[in-house]
Scaffold this motif. Structure first.
Motif, PDB file in Angstrom:
ATOM      1  N   ASP A 336     -36.008   1.630 -22.538  1.00  0.00           N
ATOM      2  CA  ASP A 336     -34.901   0.866 -21.975  1.00  0.00           C
ATOM      3  C   ASP A 336     -34.125   0.195 -23.095  1.00  0.00           C
ATOM      4  O   ASP A 336     -34.662  -0.093 -24.170  1.00  0.00           O
ATOM      5  CB  ASP A 336     -35.398  -0.200 -20.988  1.00  0.00           C
ATOM      6  CG  ASP A 336     -34.324  -0.597 -19.972  1.00  0.00           C
ATOM      7  OD1 ASP A 336     -33.206  -0.046 -20.037  1.00  0.00           O
ATOM      8  OD2 ASP A 336     -34.599  -1.443 -19.104  1.00  0.00           O
ATOM      9  N   ILE A 337     -32.840  -0.031 -22.830  1.00  0.00           N
ATOM     10  CA  ILE A 337     -31.973  -0.808 -23.713  1.00  0.00           C
ATOM     11  C   ILE A 337     -31.151  -1.720 -22.820  1.00  0.00           C
ATOM     12  O   ILE A 337     -30.631  -1.295 -21.789  1.00  0.00           O
ATOM     13  CB  ILE A 337     -31.078   0.105 -24.582  1.00  0.00           C
ATOM     14  CG1 ILE A 337     -30.125  -0.738 -25.446  1.00  0.00           C
ATOM     15  CG2 ILE A 337     -30.320   1.121 -23.755  1.00  0.00           C
ATOM     16  CD1 ILE A 337     -29.351   0.077 -26.475  1.00  0.00           C
ATOM     17  N   LEU A 338     -31.049  -2.994 -23.215  1.00  0.00           N
ATOM     18  CA  LEU A 338     -30.331  -3.980 -22.410  1.00  0.00           C
ATOM     19  C   LEU A 338     -29.572  -4.926 -23.340  1.00  0.00           C
ATOM     20  O   LEU A 338     -30.169  -5.590 -24.194  1.00  0.00           O
ATOM     21  CB  LEU A 338     -31.307  -4.780 -21.547  1.00  0.00           C
ATOM     22  CG  LEU A 338     -30.680  -5.772 -20.566  1.00  0.00           C
ATOM     23  CD1 LEU A 338     -29.878  -5.041 -19.490  1.00  0.00           C
ATOM     24  CD2 LEU A 338     -31.754  -6.646 -19.921  1.00  0.00           C
ATOM     25  N   PHE A 339     -28.248  -4.995 -23.165  1.00  0.00           N
ATOM     26  CA  PHE A 339     -27.410  -5.881 -23.967  1.00  0.00           C
ATOM     27  C   PHE A 339     -27.374  -7.275 -23.361  1.00  0.00           C
ATOM     28  O   PHE A 339     -27.495  -7.447 -22.136  1.00  0.00           O
ATOM     29  CB  PHE A 339     -25.979  -5.348 -24.039  1.00  0.00           C
ATOM     30  CG  PHE A 339     -25.813  -4.178 -24.953  1.00  0.00           C
ATOM     31  CD1 PHE A 339     -25.583  -4.359 -26.311  1.00  0.00           C
ATOM     32  CD2 PHE A 339     -25.876  -2.887 -24.454  1.00  0.00           C
ATOM     33  CE1 PHE A 339     -25.418  -3.275 -27.160  1.00  0.00           C
ATOM     34  CE2 PHE A 339     -25.714  -1.789 -25.291  1.00  0.00           C
ATOM     35  CZ  PHE A 339     -25.490  -1.982 -26.648  1.00  0.00           C
ATOM     36  N   ASN A 340     -27.176  -8.274 -24.222  1.00  0.00           N
ATOM     37  CA  ASN A 340     -26.829  -9.594 -23.704  1.00  0.00           C
ATOM     38  C   ASN A 340     -25.337  -9.615 -23.373  1.00  0.00           C
ATOM     39  O   ASN A 340     -24.585  -8.714 -23.756  1.00  0.00           O
ATOM     40  CB  ASN A 340     -27.213 -10.700 -24.683  1.00  0.00           C
ATOM     41  CG  ASN A 340     -26.478 -10.606 -26.015  1.00  0.00           C
ATOM     42  OD1 ASN A 340     -25.720  -9.674 -26.278  1.00  0.00           O
ATOM     43  ND2 ASN A 340     -26.695 -11.594 -26.872  1.00  0.00           N
ATOM     44  N   ALA A 341     -24.904 -10.641 -22.651  1.00  0.00           N
ATOM     45  CA  ALA A 341     -23.529 -10.673 -22.151  1.00  0.00           C
ATOM     46  C   ALA A 341     -22.497 -10.750 -23.271  1.00  0.00           C
ATOM     47  O   ALA A 341     -21.364 -10.288 -23.120  1.00  0.00           O
ATOM     48  CB  ALA A 341     -23.354 -11.854 -21.194  1.00  0.00           C
TER      49      ALA A 341
END
Length: 495
Positions: A336-341
């Motif tokens: 998984d890869i998840l960016f911050n806002a």
């Protein structure tokens, strides 16, 4: 001379700061929960809290509009976990409810922006349901959106609803084997990432023949997310196992896992969109010195198989195949890869190796971004900074957590599923600040890290014990020292 009012206000602020810096790290939470393995090690400045256990192979996770954590339990369905927050980062499961009972669901999950439509996937199809966050139920029968994706080996179909392109649904599809020769043919739909218009859909799309192609030659891109400031689409790829080249076994350290940039869906032009990224002919180097008859560098692609005039290392040049934006250690298995806002950091889960003598991965890492791209160059070997790791990888895979899915809650706290142990962790800042605020448009902004550092180490936390005691105690000592000086000043002026 400072006034009494100023000194009193400053002392109160520093007292609050010292309390905040010690409160989360020192809090003891959820005494009834205990990890089924050694507690994770965490980077200075962070805490990892065990929030839920006894789940059935939890994979993709996402928060609904009412703050419930929706979890795909592989080959079971989707459950909603209502979390109880006791303060100081102490979180636990207040209730659990089955939302979707479907044994074909295995990984992918997302929600519409308004939270009223739930999407999930099996190895064959993508489905949607009307969803009520208030009652934690589906309020319609499933609707099939995309189909004809069945296969073996790599069966996850990760889903993304890009915010910069409303009405599109992005679906990833991997290969059907370690070396899938059919992926050489673009018409098969193998090892591809596509976007589908679900606003004007009149029936299920056939993955092989429909959709907008974002990239092909992508062996198994499981993790996918949209960089929020530019709209760029990034994926993380699991590369090939048991690799040979020129009759030599090079699989221990090659090829590397990949961070790929697939262009944009917001109208911005990019030469990356729709390109062939190499598989199954071409692979990114992690340890170039161990690749026979090759003189490239980290991240450049090389060929395998019987070299000839039509298949050789020239085939894998940048002119012919799209190289990854970053390369990671071989066999770490990013899921998984998840960016911050703010688009300043991308968090990546590494599920961990099976095809290597010394296990690698089994951790959560952070890649710093600026202006829509990673800060580090494409040949970097230090771009992924470790935040949560297993204390002893020699115990893996049977004796450690294995990260899979990531999700932000409404307070900017990061949640991570571990499928092998049936757990969910919360990853928090020990100073009480938002986890999502980590990273900036320059290096050296990750708590506890020096500029350019490649790894992070710290003490561990399982069911709420302190992580990063050193960082916390130094911050508290600093605040206390100033408090002593301010207290002396107040005494001197007669308060």
């Amino acid at each position: 001379m400072y006034s009494r009012t100023f000194l009193t206000t400053a002392l109160a602020a520093l007292t609050a700061q010292a309390t905040a810096q010690s409160s989360i790290a020192a809090a003891s939470c959820s005494p009834t929960l205990s990890a089924s393995h050694a507690a994770p090690s965490v980077a200075n400045g962070f805490v990892a809290r065990l929030v839920a256990n006894n789940l059935t192979t939890p994979r993709g996770i996402i928060f609904d509009s009412q703050g419930a954590l929706l979890v795909v339990e592989q080959n079971s369905g989707i459950v909603a976990l209502t979390l109880a927050d006791s303060g100081k980062g102490c979180l636990s499961v207040g209730s659990r409810k089955t939302v979707i009972n479907d044994t074909t669901l295995n990984h992918g999950i997302t929600l519409s922006k308004d939270g009223a439509t739930l999407y999930a996937s099996s190895s064959e199809s993508v489905f949607s349901w009307d969803y009520s966050a208030q009652s934690q139920t589906n309020t319609s029968a499933p609707k099939t959106l995309v189909t004809n994706m069945a296969g073996t080996d790599h069966t996850t179909r990760t889903l993304l609803l890009p915010q910069s392109a409303p009405g599109l649904l992005v679906v990833t599809r991997g290969s059907t084997s370690n070396l899938d020769a059919e992926a050489e043919d673009i018409s098969t739909g193998h090892s591809q990432v596509k976007a589908f218009n679900i606003t004007n859909s009149t029936g299920p799309y056939d993955f092989d023949t429909s959709g907008l192609l974002l990239g092909w030659g992508l062996r198994n891109d499981v993790g996918i997310d949209e960089e929020p400031t530019s709209g760029g689409i990034f994926t993380v790829e699991n590369s090939v196992d048991q690799m040979m080249r020129d009759g030599q076994d090079i699989h221990q350290n090659n090829p590397g896992e990949e961070l790929n940039f697939l262009g944009y869906l917001n109208g911005t032009s990019s030469p990356n969109q729709g390109r062939n990224f190499g598989y199954p002919e071409c692979y990114a180097a992690w340890k170039p010195s161990e690749i026979p008859q090759w003189n490239g560098s980290v991240g450049q692609q090389f060929a395998i198989g019987d070299m000839n005039t039509t298949l050789n290392d020239t085939t894998c040049s940048e002119a012919n195949r799209q190289a990854p934006r970053l390369t990671f250690q071989a066999h770490m298995a990013p899921l998984d890869i998840l960016f911050n806002a703010a688009g300043t950091a991308a968090w990546v889960t590494f599920h961990g190796s099976w095809d290597r003598t010394d296990p690698v991965g089994y951790k959560l890492s952070l890649v710093e971004f600026a202006a829509g791209q990673p800060v580090q160059p494409s040949n970097s070997t230090t771009a992924a900074v470790d935040i949560v790791t297993n204390a002893d990888n020699s115990k893996c895979p049977s004796g450690c957590f294995r990260p899979v899915g990531l999700a932000w809650d409404g307070q900017g706290r990061l949640f991570m599923s571990s499928d092998a142990t049936g757990e969910v962790y919360a990853v928090l800042r020990d100073d009480g600040n938002s986890t999502s605020a980590v990273g900036s448009n320059s290096t050296g902004t990750i708590p506890g890290q020096a500029s350019g550092s490649s790894t992070a180490s710290g003490s561990s936390t399982a069911s709420g014990s302190s992580a990063s005691a050193t960082s916390k105690s130094e911050g508290v000592r600093s605040a206390v020292s100033v408090m002593v000086v301010l207290g002396a000043a107040l005494v001197a002026i007669g308060l």
